[in-house]
Design a protein around this motif. Structure first.
Motif, PDB file in Angstrom:
ATOM      1  N   GLY A  37       0.832  -1.188   0.000  1.00  0.00           N
ATOM      2  CA  GLY A  37       0.000   0.000   0.000  1.00  0.00           C
ATOM      3  C   GLY A  37       0.867   1.238   0.000  1.00  0.00           C
ATOM      4  O   GLY A  37       2.098   1.166  -0.039  1.00  0.00           O
ATOM      5  N   ASP A  64      -3.823   7.771   6.000  1.00  0.00           N
ATOM      6  CA  ASP A  64      -4.172   7.950   4.596  1.00  0.00           C
ATOM      7  C   ASP A  64      -3.696   6.782   3.737  1.00  0.00           C
ATOM      8  O   ASP A  64      -3.485   6.931   2.533  1.00  0.00           O
ATOM      9  N   ASN A  66      -3.478   3.995   1.240  1.00  0.00           N
ATOM     10  CA  ASN A  66      -4.315   3.788   0.056  1.00  0.00           C
ATOM     11  C   ASN A  66      -3.718   2.708  -0.831  1.00  0.00           C
ATOM     12  O   ASN A  66      -2.551   2.351  -0.709  1.00  0.00           O
ATOM     13  N   SER A  67      -4.541   2.204  -1.740  1.00  0.00           N
ATOM     14  CA  SER A  67      -4.161   1.079  -2.607  1.00  0.00           C
ATOM     15  C   SER A  67      -3.655  -0.097  -1.776  1.00  0.00           C
ATOM     16  O   SER A  67      -2.803  -0.860  -2.219  1.00  0.00           O
ATOM     17  N   GLU A 112      -8.841  -5.258   0.210  1.00  0.00           N
ATOM     18  CA  GLU A 112      -8.409  -3.987  -0.382  1.00  0.00           C
ATOM     19  C   GLU A 112      -8.875  -2.828   0.492  1.00  0.00           C
ATOM     20  O   GLU A 112      -9.987  -2.836   1.012  1.00  0.00           O
ATOM     21  N   THR A 114      -8.661   1.672   0.988  1.00  0.00           N
ATOM     22  CA  THR A 114      -8.233   3.054   0.846  1.00  0.00           C
ATOM     23  C   THR A 114      -8.823   3.809   2.034  1.00  0.00           C
ATOM     24  O   THR A 114     -10.051   3.889   2.176  1.00  0.00           O
ATOM     25  N   ALA A 117     -10.326   8.629   2.339  1.00  0.00           N
ATOM     26  CA  ALA A 117     -10.667   9.316   1.090  1.00  0.00           C
ATOM     27  C   ALA A 117     -11.958  10.101   1.284  1.00  0.00           C
ATOM     28  O   ALA A 117     -13.030   9.510   1.463  1.00  0.00           O
ATOM     29  N   ASP A 121     -13.335   5.573   4.902  1.00  0.00           N
ATOM     30  CA  ASP A 121     -12.543   4.383   4.633  1.00  0.00           C
ATOM     31  C   ASP A 121     -13.318   3.516   3.650  1.00  0.00           C
ATOM     32  O   ASP A 121     -14.521   3.275   3.833  1.00  0.00           O
ATOM     33  N   PHE A 267     -14.644   5.494  -5.563  1.00  0.00           N
ATOM     34  CA  PHE A 267     -13.490   4.762  -5.048  1.00  0.00           C
ATOM     35  C   PHE A 267     -12.821   3.991  -6.167  1.00  0.00           C
ATOM     36  O   PHE A 267     -13.457   3.243  -6.884  1.00  0.00           O
ATOM     37  N   THR A 270      -8.360  -1.034  -6.305  1.00  0.00           N
ATOM     38  CA  THR A 270      -7.110  -1.482  -6.901  1.00  0.00           C
ATOM     39  C   THR A 270      -7.266  -2.844  -7.513  1.00  0.00           C
ATOM     40  O   THR A 270      -8.060  -3.661  -7.070  1.00  0.00           O
TER      41      THR A 270
END
Length: 273
Positions: A37, A64, A66-67, A112, A114, A117, A121, A267, A270
């Motif tokens: 991530g 934060d 993400n991915s 998965e 993120t 955002a 979440d 969203f 990924t």
């Protein structure tokens, strides 16, 4: 549950991480876990590890993050293979035990994330790359459970079943895309690629064996545009500061509670085609 490597990690900038993730192997066999991530800082905990049956690992990620992707690998041997990506029966990756920031070789069940955002979440359990291990994502703030808690390998349709272990038992169930059932992954309704690369041109009804995955695991992301099902992508308000637990082979007690979910179609999940 024995915790073999719990840690409250500090990041390179010297600031404590904001969220705690716990990865639990509730299977009765060893798996090899991995996570990747991005964020304002990176965990110092090793991204790949051997997880014996009944063990857990705890680490921190930035608020934060993400991915984020977390998955398990089966039947790994990193000593013999000249190609690290094939060192495991499934889920293997370039780099061996600690992947070189790449995705796992399908089929692989993937959690998965993120975080943060637009105050939300976003998380899911994805079967877009097929299935190899039952998995659940739970949290400590009463938000929704994302999961695929049942083993899909034994009854996997023959056309997508495999790979197999040395005893001939299936340890994976491929997606129709990965199995290349229609012979053209570059322009395929199974892959939602080419002329089928939008939700309108790639409905779930056109994806072979979608119903097998979704009917058995309704709270999972079963194909690239599964948001329309209403039970694929899950959210939790970031200001709740949720900590997450990812459990491989969850017991029924970890998957009976369902929180309220909300869809966030912006969203960027990924690993989607």
């Amino acid at each position: 549950m024995k915790n073999v490597a719990a840690a409250s990690l500090l990041f390179a900038a010297g600031v404590a991480a904001d969220r705690t993730f716990t990865v639990v192997n509730n299977c009765d066999y060893t798996i090899w876990s991995y996570f990747t991530g991005a964020g304002t800082s990176a965990p110092t905990y090793p991204t790949g590890w051997e997880a014996a049956a009944g063990t857990s690992v705890t680490f921190s990620v930035p608020e934060d993050w993400n991915s984020g992707r977390i998955w398990g690998r089966r039947d790994c041997d990193f000593s013999a293979s000249s190609d690290p990506s094939t060192s495991c029966a499934d889920g293997g990756c370039n780099g061996g035990l600690e992947c070189a920031k790449t995705g796992g070789r399908p089929p692989a069940t993937v959690a998965e994330f993120t975080l943060g955002a637009d105050g939300t979440d976003n998380y899911d359990v994805s079967l877009v790359d097929g299935f190899n291990l039952p998995m659940s994502v739970t949290n400590n703030v009463n938000c929704a459970v994302a999961d695929c808690p049942v083993d899909l390998n034994a009854n996997c349709p023959t056309e997508i079943k495999g790979p197999y272990d040395s005893s001939g038992n299936a340890v994976g169930c491929k997606s129709a895309c990965e199995a290349n059932l229609d012979g053209d992954q570059s322009n395929s309704p199974n892959c939602c690629s080419g002329s089928y690369n939008t939700p309108a041109t790639c409905p779930s009804s056109g994806v072979k064996d979608y119903s097998y995955f979704k009917s058995n695991c309704p709270n999972s992301y079963a194909y690239a545009y599964d948001e329309s099902s209403g039970t694929a992508l899950w959210t939790c308000a970031s200001n709740l500061g949720a900590d997450y637990t990812i459990t491989f082979c969850p017991s029924s007690s970890t998957t009976t509670k369902r929180g309220v979910h909300m869809l966030d179609r912006s969203f960027n999940v990924t690993g989607r085609v």
